[in-house]
Write a protein that holds these residues in place. Sequence first.
Motif, mmCIF file in Angstrom:
data_model
loop_
_atom_site.group_PDB
_atom_site.id
_atom_site.type_symbol
_atom_site.label_atom_id
_atom_site.label_comp_id
_atom_site.label_asym_id
_atom_site.label_seq_id
_atom_site.Cartn_x
_atom_site.Cartn_y
_atom_site.Cartn_z
ATOM 1 N N ASN A 19 -6.140 -23.787 1.109
ATOM 2 C CA ASN A 19 -6.669 -24.542 2.253
ATOM 3 C C ASN A 19 -7.907 -23.868 2.829
ATOM 4 O O ASN A 19 -8.209 -24.018 4.019
ATOM 5 N N LEU A 20 -8.611 -23.114 1.976
ATOM 6 C CA LEU A 20 -9.784 -22.375 2.427
ATOM 7 C C LEU A 20 -11.086 -23.131 2.183
ATOM 8 O O LEU A 20 -12.148 -22.654 2.564
ATOM 9 N N GLY A 21 -10.992 -24.254 1.497
ATOM 10 C CA GLY A 21 -12.209 -24.990 1.180
ATOM 11 C C GLY A 21 -13.020 -24.357 0.068
ATOM 12 O O GLY A 21 -14.204 -24.662 -0.097
ATOM 13 N N HIS A 22 -12.398 -23.486 -0.693
ATOM 14 C CA HIS A 22 -13.101 -22.806 -1.788
ATOM 15 C C HIS A 22 -13.320 -23.738 -2.970
ATOM 16 O O HIS A 22 -12.538 -24.663 -3.213
ATOM 17 N N ASP A 23 -14.404 -23.452 -3.701
ATOM 18 C CA ASP A 23 -14.744 -24.300 -4.837
ATOM 19 C C ASP A 23 -14.157 -23.814 -6.158
ATOM 20 O O ASP A 23 -14.057 -24.589 -7.106
ATOM 21 N N THR A 24 -13.822 -22.544 -6.238
ATOM 22 C CA THR A 24 -13.356 -21.980 -7.488
ATOM 23 C C THR A 24 -11.935 -21.467 -7.337
ATOM 24 O O THR A 24 -11.613 -20.775 -6.372
ATOM 25 N N MET A 25 -11.098 -21.805 -8.304
ATOM 26 C CA MET A 25 -9.713 -21.327 -8.320
ATOM 27 C C MET A 25 -9.423 -20.687 -9.672
ATOM 28 O O MET A 25 -10.052 -21.029 -10.682
ATOM 29 N N TYR A 26 -8.465 -19.779 -9.666
ATOM 30 C CA TYR A 26 -8.169 -18.980 -10.858
ATOM 31 C C TYR A 26 -6.659 -18.890 -11.077
ATOM 32 O O TYR A 26 -5.873 -19.002 -10.136
ATOM 33 N N TRP A 27 -6.303 -18.631 -12.319
ATOM 34 C CA TRP A 27 -4.940 -18.226 -12.655
ATOM 35 C C TRP A 27 -5.005 -16.885 -13.361
ATOM 36 O O TRP A 27 -5.796 -16.707 -14.304
ATOM 37 N N TYR A 28 -4.141 -15.955 -12.898
ATOM 38 C CA TYR A 28 -4.017 -14.643 -13.501
ATOM 39 C C TYR A 28 -2.577 -14.443 -13.967
ATOM 40 O O TYR A 28 -1.638 -14.977 -13.382
ATOM 41 N N LYS A 29 -2.423 -13.609 -14.986
ATOM 42 C CA LYS A 29 -1.101 -13.199 -15.447
ATOM 43 C C LYS A 29 -0.989 -11.689 -15.251
ATOM 44 O O LYS A 29 -1.874 -10.936 -15.673
ATOM 45 N N GLN A 30 0.093 -11.257 -14.598
ATOM 46 C CA GLN A 30 0.340 -9.823 -14.429
ATOM 47 C C GLN A 30 1.604 -9.459 -15.196
ATOM 48 O O GLN A 30 2.690 -9.969 -14.895
ATOM 49 N N ASP A 31 1.454 -8.575 -16.170
ATOM 50 C CA ASP A 31 2.600 -8.234 -17.000
ATOM 51 C C ASP A 31 3.430 -7.132 -16.350
ATOM 52 O O ASP A 31 3.134 -6.681 -15.238
ATOM 53 N N SER A 32 4.436 -6.696 -17.074
ATOM 54 C CA SER A 32 5.378 -5.716 -16.514
ATOM 55 C C SER A 32 4.722 -4.370 -16.240
ATOM 56 O O SER A 32 5.216 -3.588 -15.428
ATOM 57 N N LYS A 33 3.603 -4.098 -16.909
ATOM 58 C CA LYS A 33 2.883 -2.850 -16.663
ATOM 59 C C LYS A 33 1.823 -3.012 -15.583
ATOM 60 O O LYS A 33 0.998 -2.122 -15.379
ATOM 61 N N LYS A 34 1.840 -4.129 -14.910
ATOM 62 C CA LYS A 34 0.946 -4.417 -13.786
ATOM 63 C C LYS A 34 -0.484 -4.746 -14.194
ATOM 64 O O LYS A 34 -1.350 -4.864 -13.339
ATOM 65 N N PHE A 35 -0.742 -4.892 -15.512
ATOM 66 C CA PHE A 35 -2.075 -5.329 -15.915
ATOM 67 C C PHE A 35 -2.289 -6.759 -15.452
ATOM 68 O O PHE A 35 -1.445 -7.626 -15.681
ATOM 69 N N LEU A 36 -3.428 -7.004 -14.831
ATOM 70 C CA LEU A 36 -3.764 -8.321 -14.311
ATOM 71 C C LEU A 36 -4.880 -8.898 -15.162
ATOM 72 O O LEU A 36 -5.972 -8.343 -15.226
ATOM 73 N N LYS A 37 -4.604 -10.012 -15.813
ATOM 74 C CA LYS A 37 -5.575 -10.592 -16.726
ATOM 75 C C LYS A 37 -5.861 -12.037 -16.342
ATOM 76 O O LYS A 37 -4.942 -12.810 -16.115
ATOM 77 N N ILE A 38 -7.158 -12.376 -16.287
ATOM 78 C CA ILE A 38 -7.500 -13.737 -15.925
ATOM 79 C C ILE A 38 -7.165 -14.691 -17.066
ATOM 80 O O ILE A 38 -7.349 -14.366 -18.245
ATOM 81 N N MET A 39 -6.656 -15.837 -16.703
ATOM 82 C CA MET A 39 -6.329 -16.854 -17.700
ATOM 83 C C MET A 39 -7.332 -18.004 -17.642
ATOM 84 O O MET A 39 -7.883 -18.415 -18.654
#
Lengths: 110, 114
Positions: B26-46
């Motif tokens: 609800n921020l009015g932002h134009d860009t949205m993302y999905w990330y996956k964080q695995d069990s080792k806490k690595f955060l990777k953009i999807m």
Amino acid sequence: SQQGEEDPQALSIQEGENATMNCSYKTSINNLQWYRQNSGRGLVHLILIRSNEREKHSGRLRVTLDTSKKSSSLLITASRAADTASYFCASNNYGQNFVFGPGTRLSVLP
Amino acid sequence: DTAVSQTPKYLVTQMGNDKSIKCEQNLGHDTMYWYKQDSKKFLKIMFSYNNKELIINETVPNRFSPKSPDKAHLNLHINSLELGDSAVYFCASSHPLAGGETQYFGPGTRLLVL
């Protein structure tokens, strides 16, 4: 491949002490950011430093950036138990996606 | 008044099932993302979406598909779930007028595939 790397992977300190975390990246960047993640929560933006900046402060946070070494550090002064969290650096390469490191798990003991 | 929200918070399902995760900002932002964080806490953009256009698609299996009905929503559909899909999935948003430089994250959806 994973580009950002934080060091150390885990850090345990006493309340009141300073905590220093380091981050390295591999490509040229537009800016570098630090985020905090409390257990079971999403990431929260802490501070951003641009490629033409060398140091930035925000409250108890101090971030440095050395583009020649492709590294950054986050210093938290006078740590509190509430600072216990994982801290991630994220490099942003001129409109490309953000690349996050694996994070440093900070434990601040009361 | 949550800025970026995701549902469900937890998702436990069997291998082979199809599931969806919803995200709203609800921020009015134009860009949205999905990330996956695995069990080792690595955060990777999807994925990322800008004005309903896919602008980044990392090398994720085509079993994953983002769907954006409007710029406030970016849902993630996952077909034929596999054990390796177990992770925490985060939605995020940013605004290009602000430099697109700060990402606002949702609370995450913890997916467990049995």
